[in-house]
Scaffold this motif. Structure first.
Motif, PDB file in Angstrom:
ATOM      1  N   ALA A  17     -13.794   3.114  -0.167  1.00  0.00           N
ATOM      2  CA  ALA A  17     -14.391   2.038  -0.953  1.00  0.00           C
ATOM      3  C   ALA A  17     -13.311   1.131  -1.534  1.00  0.00           C
ATOM      4  CB  ALA A  17     -15.259   2.614  -2.072  1.00  0.00           C
ATOM      5  N   VAL A  18     -12.125   1.692  -1.771  1.00  0.00           N
ATOM      6  CA  VAL A  18     -10.961   0.889  -2.155  1.00  0.00           C
ATOM      7  C   VAL A  18     -10.297   0.396  -0.879  1.00  0.00           C
ATOM      8  CG1 VAL A  18      -8.750   0.865  -3.371  1.00  0.00           C
ATOM      9  CG2 VAL A  18     -10.643   2.242  -4.251  1.00  0.00           C
ATOM     10  N   ASP A  19     -10.093  -0.894  -0.774  1.00  0.00           N
ATOM     11  CA  ASP A  19      -9.601  -1.490   0.466  1.00  0.00           C
ATOM     12  C   ASP A  19      -8.089  -1.289   0.594  1.00  0.00           C
ATOM     13  OD1 ASP A  19      -9.211  -2.891   2.751  1.00  0.00           O
ATOM     14  OD2 ASP A  19      -9.977  -4.800   2.019  1.00  0.00           O
ATOM     15  N   PHE A  20      -7.694  -0.067   1.009  1.00  0.00           N
ATOM     16  CA  PHE A  20      -6.279   0.227   1.178  1.00  0.00           C
ATOM     17  C   PHE A  20      -5.700  -0.393   2.442  1.00  0.00           C
ATOM     18  CE2 PHE A  20      -7.169   3.964  -1.640  1.00  0.00           C
ATOM     19  CZ  PHE A  20      -6.323   3.579  -2.655  1.00  0.00           C
ATOM     20  N   GLY A  21      -6.538  -0.809   3.374  1.00  0.00           N
ATOM     21  CA  GLY A  21      -6.061  -1.580   4.512  1.00  0.00           C
ATOM     22  C   GLY A  21      -5.447  -0.753   5.627  1.00  0.00           C
ATOM     23  N   TRP A  22      -4.767  -1.458   6.536  1.00  0.00           N
ATOM     24  CA  TRP A  22      -4.186  -0.842   7.726  1.00  0.00           C
ATOM     25  C   TRP A  22      -3.120   0.190   7.385  1.00  0.00           C
ATOM     26  CZ3 TRP A  22      -3.240  -6.174  10.499  1.00  0.00           C
ATOM     27  CH2 TRP A  22      -4.475  -6.695  10.883  1.00  0.00           C
ATOM     28  N   PHE A  23      -2.379  -0.050   6.314  1.00  0.00           N
ATOM     29  CA  PHE A  23      -1.294   0.855   5.943  1.00  0.00           C
ATOM     30  C   PHE A  23      -1.773   1.900   4.931  1.00  0.00           C
ATOM     31  CE2 PHE A  23       0.870  -3.152   7.139  1.00  0.00           C
ATOM     32  CZ  PHE A  23       1.573  -2.682   8.227  1.00  0.00           C
ATOM     33  N   TYR A  24      -2.979   2.410   5.171  1.00  0.00           N
ATOM     34  CA  TYR A  24      -3.576   3.410   4.279  1.00  0.00           C
ATOM     35  C   TYR A  24      -2.621   4.562   4.013  1.00  0.00           C
ATOM     36  CZ  TYR A  24      -6.781   7.197   2.909  1.00  0.00           C
ATOM     37  OH  TYR A  24      -7.384   8.248   2.264  1.00  0.00           O
ATOM     38  N   PHE A  25      -1.937   5.014   5.064  1.00  0.00           N
ATOM     39  CA  PHE A  25      -1.038   6.170   4.954  1.00  0.00           C
ATOM     40  C   PHE A  25       0.145   5.885   4.028  1.00  0.00           C
ATOM     41  CE2 PHE A  25       0.286   3.531   8.442  1.00  0.00           C
ATOM     42  CZ  PHE A  25       1.666   3.486   8.351  1.00  0.00           C
ATOM     43  N   LEU A  26       0.436   4.608   3.775  1.00  0.00           N
ATOM     44  CA  LEU A  26       1.477   4.226   2.819  1.00  0.00           C
ATOM     45  C   LEU A  26       0.885   3.780   1.487  1.00  0.00           C
ATOM     46  CD1 LEU A  26       3.969   2.134   5.010  1.00  0.00           C
ATOM     47  CD2 LEU A  26       4.381   4.380   4.005  1.00  0.00           C
ATOM     48  N   THR A  27      -0.205   3.026   1.576  1.00  0.00           N
ATOM     49  CA  THR A  27      -0.757   2.392   0.377  1.00  0.00           C
ATOM     50  C   THR A  27      -1.251   3.415  -0.632  1.00  0.00           C
ATOM     51  OG1 THR A  27      -1.485   0.591   1.817  1.00  0.00           O
ATOM     52  CG2 THR A  27      -2.339   0.619  -0.421  1.00  0.00           C
ATOM     53  N   LYS A  28      -2.019   4.383  -0.175  1.00  0.00           N
ATOM     54  CA  LYS A  28      -2.589   5.345  -1.121  1.00  0.00           C
ATOM     55  C   LYS A  28      -1.513   6.230  -1.767  1.00  0.00           C
ATOM     56  CE  LYS A  28      -6.510   8.377  -1.853  1.00  0.00           C
ATOM     57  NZ  LYS A  28      -7.681   9.064  -1.264  1.00  0.00           N
ATOM     58  N   PRO A  29      -0.547   6.774  -1.007  1.00  0.00           N
ATOM     59  CA  PRO A  29       0.525   7.521  -1.671  1.00  0.00           C
ATOM     60  C   PRO A  29       1.308   6.682  -2.679  1.00  0.00           C
ATOM     61  CG  PRO A  29       0.502   8.030   0.657  1.00  0.00           C
ATOM     62  CD  PRO A  29      -0.463   6.897   0.460  1.00  0.00           C
ATOM     63  N   LEU A  30       1.570   5.422  -2.342  1.00  0.00           N
ATOM     64  CA  LEU A  30       2.264   4.552  -3.279  1.00  0.00           C
ATOM     65  C   LEU A  30       1.444   4.355  -4.549  1.00  0.00           C
ATOM     66  CD1 LEU A  30       3.811   1.844  -0.941  1.00  0.00           C
ATOM     67  CD2 LEU A  30       5.054   3.496  -2.340  1.00  0.00           C
ATOM     68  N   PHE A  31       0.119   4.266  -4.395  1.00  0.00           N
ATOM     69  CA  PHE A  31      -0.716   4.147  -5.594  1.00  0.00           C
ATOM     70  C   PHE A  31      -0.548   5.362  -6.500  1.00  0.00           C
ATOM     71  CE2 PHE A  31      -4.498   5.785  -7.634  1.00  0.00           C
ATOM     72  CZ  PHE A  31      -4.693   4.813  -8.604  1.00  0.00           C
ATOM     73  N   PHE A  32      -0.554   6.559  -5.913  1.00  0.00           N
ATOM     74  CA  PHE A  32      -0.440   7.760  -6.733  1.00  0.00           C
ATOM     75  C   PHE A  32       0.898   7.818  -7.452  1.00  0.00           C
ATOM     76  CE2 PHE A  32      -3.830   9.578  -3.896  1.00  0.00           C
ATOM     77  CZ  PHE A  32      -4.767   9.741  -4.902  1.00  0.00           C
TER      78      PHE A  32
END
Length: 596
Positions: free
Chosen positions: A363-378
């Protein structure tokens, strides 16, 4: 003379691009954002009447030989679709008075449920304000039919045969005067044919509601129904229009994310998909309304568009694929959930784990780089909890990213320093062979080979870092955690542009300048840092190109003036770290900063 003319043309084209971007894209976007903020803050009604509902209802597939359906079963829809109506010019509070209501009293979610129609159509997120101003109202997401922008959820049954089911005019009976955590609300209605319909509504401490749909068949005949749920939204909302952010209908069907734009839905027919597991709903940048069917029961999820009374209406709904067959004296039930609230990453993850909701975090639009975006968020969220300031968390995260890429950056900067050290020799070659470009290029390549310099060696390390930088940009743009978070000084909201505009002398001059001139202090800092970095980089061989590159910091200063302050602070701090690292390397290599 030719170089001067080319330079003037290049600057003119750059200015045209800048002004065109601001006039045709950024200014309208800002106006839409301000309009949306005003609507949320003041809850102002558009002074128009609201006609019948007109939103589409799931229909049951044709059945044959179904118990309780003599002959050929009829394709069902909710009968009696006329919705709650208000007089022209009615406001939201007047629409709320059109039906008896049961208050919703959650710690974070407040509002009410209409007994007429059994609609969940009045929900406000109590701990999120429309603006940072003192006294700003809480953000209201759901509003009833007859309000300026109706947005609601509803559960029901599509009948097979002649079964009478509750509709939008049905007045339900409530067993409690309110619903709150640990005290569910039971709504019941008897169809007068020996069949009792029940909805049990529960809320938790956050933004999730559980709806249990139960049918008690006390008649002498078997009956069949298809339970369904829907979210309907009238009025096309203002969206930011950025390609990196989806706003509109979305779902996860069979573990795959599906996003549909509002305008695409207007142009095409209803979009239906069969799935087991997942969810379906409508999203804004920060808010989500989503239906979560039973994760083990096959269903059909559908996006629909209609235009009753010339008002755009969008709907996301689900209906069970297999009908419920309820024998005389038997009871059948279906348990679903509906999420109405803020897209907090950790909260969505918790629901995904506790309720088994497939890919709810998308539901959060982390985009194509999900594997990078979500860890960076944490990592960013961890730093925020440690430091207590999202701005400081951004600075620390940027330092960590620079540390990870330190070896690659060093390689890049050393290569650029070698190139810069060769600039005097390159200048001589240009002066000597300026009229013969072929000869000049041959001499340049011989120089690179003699000095063991690869002019492209500095590009690869930078290219490797681009996905990480984009992921950081994405994190700070799409996650709600940075919304209304202050930094220091005049930055009270990192998700909003820097408000200290130079053109108004920091607010001392009371006038409303064009949007592209509203440049804050941090964008200026960013431009200065970018200019400093340009001075350290090797200059292009073409003098005209070199002057254009030095003009780019000014271009980006205007471009980033309307960006969220958090992004500009990140960009500025990243530039300063790069300048420092590059300056140290050049000093160690004995390279002059600005050779003549």
């Amino acid at each position: 003379m030719s170089d001067q003319r080319n330079l003037i043309i290049a600057i003119g084209l750059s200015l045209a691009i800048l002004l065109g971007f601001q006039f045709f894209f950024e200014a309208p976007r800002q106006e839409h954002m301000q309009k949306l903020a005003d609507e949320q803050a003041a809850e102002q009604a558009r002074q128009t009447g609201q006609g019948p509902d007109g939103s589409l209802i799931p229909t049951a597939p044709a059945q044959s030989g179904t118990p309780g359906a003599p002959g050929t079963a009829q394709t069902g829809s909710i009968p009696g679709a006329p919705a709650i109506q208000a007089a022209p010019g009615a406001r939201r509070d007047a629409a709320l008075r059109q039906s008896t209501r049961v208050p919703v009293n959650g710690p974070r979610l407040g509002g009410s449920i209409a007994l007429k129609g059994g609609r969940i159509d009045d929900l406000t997120m109590l701990d999120y304000k429309a603006t940072i101003d003192e006294g700003s109202p809480a953000v209201t997401l759901f509003s009833p039919q007859g309000a300026p922008q109706p947005y609601f959820g509803q559960f029901g049954w599509v009948p097979i045969g002649e079964l009478k089911v509750p509709d939008s005019d049905t007045v339900w009976q409530a067993d409690h005067p309110s619903v709150q955590p640990a005290r569910p609300l039971t709504l019941s209605w008897d169809n007068g044919q020996g069949v009792r319909f029940i909805q049990v509504v529960e809320i938790d401490d956050n933004f999730m509601m559980t709806v249990t749909q139960r049918v008690e068949n006390n008649s002498t005949q078997a009956i069949s129904t298809h339970p369904y749920g829907r979210i309907a939204r009238t009025h096309t909302p203002n969206t930011l229009g950025f390609y990196i952010l989806h706003e509109g209908p979305l779902a996860v069907f069979n573990e795959t994310l599906k996003e549909v734009d509002y305008d695409d839905l207007q142009e095409g027919p209803a979009d239906a998909t069969k799935s087991t597991g997942g969810w379906i709903g409508i999203t804004d940048k920060y808010w989500l309304a989503a239906l979560i069917p039973d994760q083990k029961q096959p269903y059909t999820g559908t996006f629909r568009y209609s235009k009753p009374n010339k008002q755009d209406t969008y709907q996301a709904d689900f209906m069970t694929q297999a009908p419920q067959l309820i024998a005389p004296g038997a009871t059948a039930q279906t348990v679903s959930h509906v999420f109405v609230g803020a897209k907090e990453v950790t909260l969505l993850d918790r629901y995904e784990e506790q309720l088994g909701i497939a890919r709810f975090d998308l539901a959060v639009d982390f985009g194509w780089f999900y594997f990078l975006t979500k860890p960076l968020f944490f990592v960013l969220d961890y730093f925020f909890k440690m430091l207590g300031n999202f701005g400081l968390a951004i600075l620390l995260l940027t330092v960590c990213v620079k540390a990870v890429f330190f070896p690659l950056a060093n390689k890049s900067y050393k290569s650029m320093s070698k190139m810069k050290a060769l600039q005097p020799e390159m200048t001589k070659l240009r002066e000597r062979h300026g009229d013969d470009r072929t000869k000049m290029n041959q001499e340049m390549m011989a120089l690179y080979k003699r000095e063991k310099v690869n002019p492209a060696s500095g590009c690869l390390p930078i290219m490797v870092q681009i996905p990480v930088f984009f992921a950081l940009y994405k994190v700070m743009f799409v996650t709600i955690e940075m919304r209304h978070q202050p930094f220091f000084g005049w930055i009270h909201d990192l998700s909003a542009p820097d408000p200290m505009y130079l053109i108004t002398l920091f607010g001392a001059v009371p006038w409303d300048p064009p949007q592209f001139l509203m440049i804050g202090i941090w964008p200026v800092f960013m431009g200065i840092s970018m200019y400093a970095q340009q001075l350290l980089n090797p200059q292009p061989a073409d003098p005209v190109q070199a002057k254009i590159f030095l003009f780019m910091p000014l271009f980006f200063t205007f471009l980033l003036g309307s960006f969220p302050a958090g992004l500009v602070i990140y960009w500025t701090w990243n530039n300063l770290l790069s300048v420092t690292q590059q300056w140290v390397i050049m000093k160690r290599m004995g390279v002059a900063i600005n050779p003549k």
